[in-house]
Motif scaffolding. Structure first.
Motif, PDB file in Angstrom:
ATOM      1  N   TYR A   6      -0.007   5.797  -0.412  1.00 35.02           N
ATOM      2  CA  TYR A   6      -0.526   7.263  -0.074  1.00 35.02           C
ATOM      3  C   TYR A   6       0.079   8.100  -1.868  1.00 35.02           C
ATOM      4  CZ  TYR A   6      -2.106   7.490   4.670  1.00 35.02           C
ATOM      5  OH  TYR A   6      -1.971   7.033   5.761  1.00 35.02           O
ATOM      6  N   LYS A   7      -1.225   8.270  -2.252  1.00 35.96           N
ATOM      7  CA  LYS A   7      -0.660   9.144  -4.127  1.00 35.96           C
ATOM      8  C   LYS A   7      -1.765   9.976  -4.130  1.00 35.96           C
ATOM      9  CE  LYS A   7       1.129   4.604  -6.966  1.00 35.96           C
ATOM     10  NZ  LYS A   7       2.337   5.740  -7.185  1.00 35.96           N
ATOM     11  N   CYS A  40      -3.884   3.713  -1.296  1.00 37.55           N
ATOM     12  CA  CYS A  40      -4.081   2.808  -2.614  1.00 37.55           C
ATOM     13  C   CYS A  40      -3.401   1.688  -2.141  1.00 37.55           C
ATOM     14  CB  CYS A  40      -3.140   2.923  -3.807  1.00 37.55           C
ATOM     15  SG  CYS A  40      -3.855   5.304  -3.493  1.00 37.55           S
ATOM     16  N   VAL A  76       0.830  -0.790   0.037  1.00 41.64           N
ATOM     17  CA  VAL A  76      -0.104   0.109   0.065  1.00 41.64           C
ATOM     18  C   VAL A  76       0.638   0.899   0.374  1.00 41.64           C
ATOM     19  CG1 VAL A  76      -2.295  -1.132   1.581  1.00 41.64           C
ATOM     20  CG2 VAL A  76       0.223  -0.007   2.410  1.00 41.64           C
ATOM     21  N   VAL A 129     -12.397   3.284  -7.415  1.00 41.98           N
ATOM     22  CA  VAL A 129     -12.703   3.662  -5.809  1.00 41.98           C
ATOM     23  C   VAL A 129     -14.395   3.685  -6.173  1.00 41.98           C
ATOM     24  CG1 VAL A 129     -11.687   5.417  -5.736  1.00 41.98           C
ATOM     25  CG2 VAL A 129     -13.945   6.125  -7.197  1.00 41.98           C
ATOM     26  N   LEU A 182      -4.043  11.635  -6.444  1.00 41.35           N
ATOM     27  CA  LEU A 182      -5.244  11.354  -7.639  1.00 41.35           C
ATOM     28  C   LEU A 182      -6.252  12.024  -7.949  1.00 41.35           C
ATOM     29  CD1 LEU A 182      -6.028   8.003  -6.176  1.00 41.35           C
ATOM     30  CD2 LEU A 182      -4.016   8.718  -7.710  1.00 41.35           C
ATOM     31  N   PHE A 189      -7.376   3.475 -11.269  1.00 44.08           N
ATOM     32  CA  PHE A 189      -7.847   3.353 -10.014  1.00 44.08           C
ATOM     33  C   PHE A 189      -9.628   3.088 -10.225  1.00 44.08           C
ATOM     34  CE2 PHE A 189      -3.840   4.932  -9.320  1.00 44.08           C
ATOM     35  CZ  PHE A 189      -2.767   4.032  -8.624  1.00 44.08           C
ATOM     36  N   MET A 221     -10.250   3.709   0.589  1.00 43.12           N
ATOM     37  CA  MET A 221      -9.585   3.607  -0.181  1.00 43.12           C
ATOM     38  C   MET A 221      -9.387   3.368  -1.624  1.00 43.12           C
ATOM     39  SD  MET A 221      -7.768   0.512   2.676  1.00 43.12           S
ATOM     40  CE  MET A 221      -6.109   0.373   1.598  1.00 43.12           C
ATOM     41  N   ALA A 222      -8.411   3.903  -2.715  1.00 49.84           N
ATOM     42  CA  ALA A 222      -8.334   3.240  -3.784  1.00 49.84           C
ATOM     43  C   ALA A 222      -7.717   2.547  -4.510  1.00 49.84           C
ATOM     44  CB  ALA A 222      -7.569   4.475  -4.555  1.00 49.84           C
ATOM     45  N   TYR A 223      -8.102   1.293  -5.251  1.00 50.63           N
ATOM     46  CA  TYR A 223      -7.517   0.476  -5.257  1.00 50.63           C
ATOM     47  C   TYR A 223      -7.236   0.570  -7.431  1.00 50.63           C
ATOM     48  CZ  TYR A 223      -9.727  -1.107  -1.350  1.00 50.63           C
ATOM     49  OH  TYR A 223     -10.813  -1.615  -0.206  1.00 50.63           O
ATOM     50  N   ASP A 224      -5.570  -0.063  -7.371  1.00 51.55           N
ATOM     51  CA  ASP A 224      -4.636   0.170  -8.637  1.00 51.55           C
ATOM     52  C   ASP A 224      -5.013  -0.869  -9.171  1.00 51.55           C
ATOM     53  OD1 ASP A 224      -3.198   1.037 -10.105  1.00 51.55           O
ATOM     54  OD2 ASP A 224      -1.292   1.133  -9.423  1.00 51.55           O
ATOM     55  N   LEU A 280      -1.366  -1.171  -4.053  1.00 42.70           N
ATOM     56  CA  LEU A 280      -0.854  -1.132  -4.564  1.00 42.70           C
ATOM     57  C   LEU A 280      -0.469  -2.231  -5.703  1.00 42.70           C
ATOM     58  CD1 LEU A 280       1.829   1.588  -3.996  1.00 42.70           C
ATOM     59  CD2 LEU A 280      -0.553   1.254  -5.520  1.00 42.70           C
TER      60      LEU A 280
END
Length: 336
Positions: free
Chosen positions: A95-96, A114, A93, A179, A98, A177, A148-151, A116
């Motif tokens: 932070y990014k 995120c 994981v 969400v 976006l 990504f 959270m965001a998912y790559d 990753l």
């Protein structure tokens, strides 16, 4: 996933947290040999994850982890492999920043945590290891999965999120990504910032527009010696420096004129705008002006060479005065 060295020596806890230091505990601190084994484990896990997701290259490796501010949660089974331990999987994981689209299609700038990369060994899947590892990360970060965001999640990972965390309704995005709807509903205004609209260019003044057009035309029509492609500003400044007429002030901006083309060149090779034609006509009318005193002429007259101080008959012409110029020479009559 088994390795030829003791996993329990490298990772003392069931779930170890790794960062850019590649230190899993007190034992591996200051031990280059143990850190080399940890790097080997991370590289093998990254290659296995890329193969399972059918990626062209691994997105997780020891070198990338050292150069980025990400965290890797590694899960082991200490009792397998004759007590030497095996690696079950990992979760990475970070932070990014976006730019996302909310439910109304408005661009939002945010920096969420995120997911990753996520991988569990194929022979150990469907044993609850994935949920155990994911729950550990959520508890450690004190975070809800919907925030959270998912790559680039795989279909298997999306099924995992829907089954264990009821994340089914995603908001379409223009990037890789994913969400979910609760991402925008459960975040404060400080965590979501709307991207400001791009400011429109100010009104262009008429004279500014004219100058831009002149420069554009000059750069397009002039041949090589007069318009070097690498220095258009220098070309324009040189034209200013040679366009000072008699009686003009150095502090006064001279009129912008189009330079004369090369000797023998065809001036009608490319279409000209009316503005360029007027500038050329004005400059042509100035070609007959004679430089006074020590001022330089603008024209080259090869026939005038050698005529300096030559006396000619006539009441108004006593002698010729030859004016030298770096480019052009002109003989002009001067009154007594």
């Amino acid at each position: 996933m088994e390795f030829p060295f003791d996993i329990n020596t490298l990772f003392s806890e069931r779930v170890s947290i790794l960062d850019q230091t590649l230190v899993a505990g007190r034992k591996s601190a200051g031990r280059p040999d143990l850190q080399a084994h940890i790097a080997t484990v991370i590289d093998e896990l990254g290659r296995a994850s890329a193969k399972a997701q059918q990626l062209t290259a691994p997105i997780t490796s020891a070198s990338k982890l050292q150069s980025q501010r990400h965290q890797l949660y590694l899960l082991k089974d200490a009792e397998s492999n004759g007590g030497r331990g095996v690696v079950v999987g990992f979760l990475k994981v970070g932070y990014k920043k976006l730019f996302l689209l909310d439910l109304q299609g408005v661009h939002i700038e945010t920096e969420p945590l995120c997911v990753l990369d996520f991988y569990i060994a194929e022979n150990l899947q469907r044993h609850g290891y994935g949920q155990e590892l994911f729950d550990f990360m959520l508890q450690h970060k004190n975070l809800e999965p919907v925030l959270m965001a998912y790559d680039r999640p795989s279909p298997k990972f999306l099924s995992f999120l829907a089954k264990h965390y009821c994340l089914t309704r995603s908001v379409p995005q223009v990037n890789n990504f994913v969400v979910f709807e609760g991402f925008f509903l459960n975040r404060s205004a400080a965590q979501l910032r709307k991207v400001p609209l791009k400011k429109l260019d100010g009104e262009i003044k008429p004279y500014s527009l004219m100058e831009r057009e002149v420069v554009r035309q000059e750069q397009r029509v002039l041949p090589w010696p007069f318009a070097p492609p690498h220095s258009p500003q220098r070309l324009v400044s040189s034209q200013y420096s040679h366009s000072l007429s008699v009686g003009s002030s150095p502090s006064r901006a001279p009129p912008r004129v189009a330079p004369v083309s090369a000797p023998g060149g065809n001036r009608d090779q490319s279409p000209q705008s009316p503005l360029i034609d007027r500038c050329r006509a004005r400059r042509t009318s100035q070609q007959g002006l004679v430089a006074r005193c020590s001022l330089y002429s603008r024209h080259l007259d090869c026939r005038a060479v050698g005529l300096q101080d030559r006396h000619l008959p006539g009441p108004g012409l006593s002698r010729f005065h030859l004016c030298l110029h770096p480019r052009k020479v002109l003989s002009a009559a001067r009154a007594p």
